[in-house]
Design a protein around this motif. Sequence first.
Motif, PDB file in Angstrom:
ATOM      1  N   ASP A  84       6.251   3.105   9.630  1.00 28.68           N
ATOM      2  CA  ASP A  84       4.939   3.267   9.840  1.00 28.68           C
ATOM      3  C   ASP A  84       4.460   4.536  10.906  1.00 28.68           C
ATOM      4  OD1 ASP A  84       4.284   1.235   7.955  1.00 28.68           O
ATOM      5  OD2 ASP A  84       4.110  -0.200   9.520  1.00 28.68           O
ATOM      6  N   CYS A  97      -6.581   4.762   4.945  1.00 23.18           N
ATOM      7  CA  CYS A  97      -5.271   3.774   5.781  1.00 23.18           C
ATOM      8  C   CYS A  97      -5.728   2.671   6.492  1.00 23.18           C
ATOM      9  CB  CYS A  97      -4.780   4.956   6.487  1.00 23.18           C
ATOM     10  SG  CYS A  97      -3.670   5.845   5.629  1.00 23.18           S
ATOM     11  N   GLN A 122      -4.530  -1.231   5.756  1.00 23.17           N
ATOM     12  CA  GLN A 122      -3.685  -1.957   6.630  1.00 23.17           C
ATOM     13  C   GLN A 122      -4.350  -3.148   7.038  1.00 23.17           C
ATOM     14  OE1 GLN A 122      -3.086   0.512  10.045  1.00 23.17           O
ATOM     15  NE2 GLN A 122      -1.222  -1.041  10.731  1.00 23.17           N
ATOM     16  N   ASP A 145      -7.097   9.665   6.328  1.00 22.12           N
ATOM     17  CA  ASP A 145      -6.601   9.001   7.576  1.00 22.12           C
ATOM     18  C   ASP A 145      -7.708   8.243   8.351  1.00 22.12           C
ATOM     19  OD1 ASP A 145      -4.780   9.385   9.895  1.00 22.12           O
ATOM     20  OD2 ASP A 145      -6.589  10.653  10.655  1.00 22.12           O
ATOM     21  N   ARG A 203      -0.063  -3.580   6.709  1.00 19.10           N
ATOM     22  CA  ARG A 203       0.589  -2.540   6.984  1.00 19.10           C
ATOM     23  C   ARG A 203       0.051  -1.387   6.415  1.00 19.10           C
ATOM     24  NH1 ARG A 203       6.007  -3.550   3.319  1.00 19.10           N
ATOM     25  NH2 ARG A 203       5.052  -4.027   1.354  1.00 19.10           N
ATOM     26  N   SER A 204       0.385  -0.113   6.927  1.00 19.33           N
ATOM     27  CA  SER A 204       0.104   1.145   6.228  1.00 19.33           C
ATOM     28  C   SER A 204       0.559   1.397   4.882  1.00 19.33           C
ATOM     29  CB  SER A 204       0.293   2.336   7.480  1.00 19.33           C
ATOM     30  OG  SER A 204      -0.273   2.140   8.650  1.00 19.33           O
ATOM     31  N   GLY A 218       2.343   7.959  10.044  1.00 17.53           N
ATOM     32  CA  GLY A 218       1.245   8.324  10.652  1.00 17.53           C
ATOM     33  C   GLY A 218       1.421   9.685  11.333  1.00 17.53           C
TER      34      GLY A 218
END
Length: 563
Positions: free
Chosen positions: A553, A389, A393, A385, A398-399, A557
């Motif tokens: 996304d 990630c 990104q 996290d 992008r995630s 998350g």
Amino acid sequence: MDESLSHNDEAHASSSHSGSRRGGWITFPFITGALVGLTLAAGGWLSNLIVFLIEEFHVKSIDAAQIANVVNGSSSFFPIIGAIVADSLFGSFSVISISSCISLLGIIVLALTAMLNSLRPQPCVVGSELCQPTSTLQDAVLYTGIALASIGLGGTRYTLATMGANQFDKPKNQASFFNWYFFTLYSTTAVALTVIVYIEDNAGWRWGFGLCVLTNIIGLAVFLSGTRFYNIDKPQGSPFVGLARVAVAAFQKRKLQLSSESKDYYDGHDGVKEGIVTGTLSNSFRFLNRAAQKIEGDIRSDGSIAKPWRLSTMQQVEDFKTIIRILPLWSTTIFLSTPLGVQSSMIVLQALSMDRHIGPHFKMPSGSVIVIVLLSTAISLTLIDRFLCPVWQKLTGRSPTPLQRIGLGHVLNVLSMALSALVESKRLKLAKANHLQPVVPMLALWLFPQLVLAGIGEAFHFPGQVALYYQEFPVSLRSTSTAMISLVIGIAFYLSTGVINLVQRVTGWLPNDINNGKLDNVYWMLVVVGVLNFGYYLVCAKLYKYRNVKGADVNSGSADSEK
């Protein structure tokens, strides 16, 4: 949070009941306090069940592992039943209260088997393999206690999470609650697998199970003490009923000629359901469209459905199609989790036959070995996290998508099984070199790397699944989408039991004394199954098209936070 509290206060002011139904963060200490108590109680008896059955009831090692798999599977199935009952009949508060009492009763029965000599067989004669078998009464009492404790566990764990989220109106607060909820769940389970299991192994089962009884009582008391603060929602009926009606209506109208006119289909009065415009029906699985096609007698004069099991809304039909589309991906997750079920039971037997000393004075309980997976998952979740990630990104713009996370979990799972096979091969060589002594001169620390890999894999694929189901499932099913993980785990544990039974019948790899067997071959077999399943997953992922790409996304998350 203030707006949520204000909203709930208004609801309370208009309520005819005394007390409050306020909701908000004031309920958090009561719900998480209940979670701590109930998780300590469940972890205390469940994590060390294999050892308890072997030592106190003379159950053969492989049979004990099988029983533990069935119990774990049942405990994972019951949350689905609990969620349906809570949604349809009694509500979350009643289900949690009743289930907590059931789990307390079950643990009390288990504690009695540890305290009363008449409820368990006499100890085996020292130096002899002959042990007194259990009586019918002893078996009945033992398995009644296990069944009650399992039902109680299944009815509380995920229902507590749902009830906690229901205390908030804003998604941000709900995500924050889930973050703390799962952190509490992981950390408390780790405490149960170390502290309580250590007490059971060293001070005795009566003390360990007695502590489980006490923590269950405390958890139930904390939960009930917050009653006047809870926002208690009334059951609205299960969304699964609506989906079932689609299947029944489509079957009953199977001979009906499909219309090409949108006006011939029922859109739910105004075409809007929970904020989503139904639009037109898709062409995929067109045979289901008949469920929403109107015929004479389906609609009353006021526009309502006359026969609910003969007509569904267009949105319900599309929701049903979404479930069908995601089922292939969901099935790959079952075979992803099955090797983990085999590993979690076999690892205890491996640890029992290894040197579990950490330093000169501390001996690790065999039932605590699996805590490495929990710690690895918790740490990995934080790193993913906060580090992976954001870096991903920055590099890609992008995630990582849920499907990418699940895919990486597949790879790590296969690597964990391969490492398990290599370590077990080394352990068996040492066992044979030392003339098959009960305890092999090999540190149980050798088991840690494979468990760390399994934990990292879980940190990828479990949040990925939560994100996928929450993102893709119909709005009406989002409250139960995370429970799909529990269902997967339950099926996987049952399948792992079937795998072990099949291996026992077809091969000689799993005798009761694993030092005489070939457990490494079992792990290599799981590697092959994992590779094939990963290939199947890649095909399903390639063919799958996201239904909610815009929210991918965001929901991804959010799911990570929840996990």
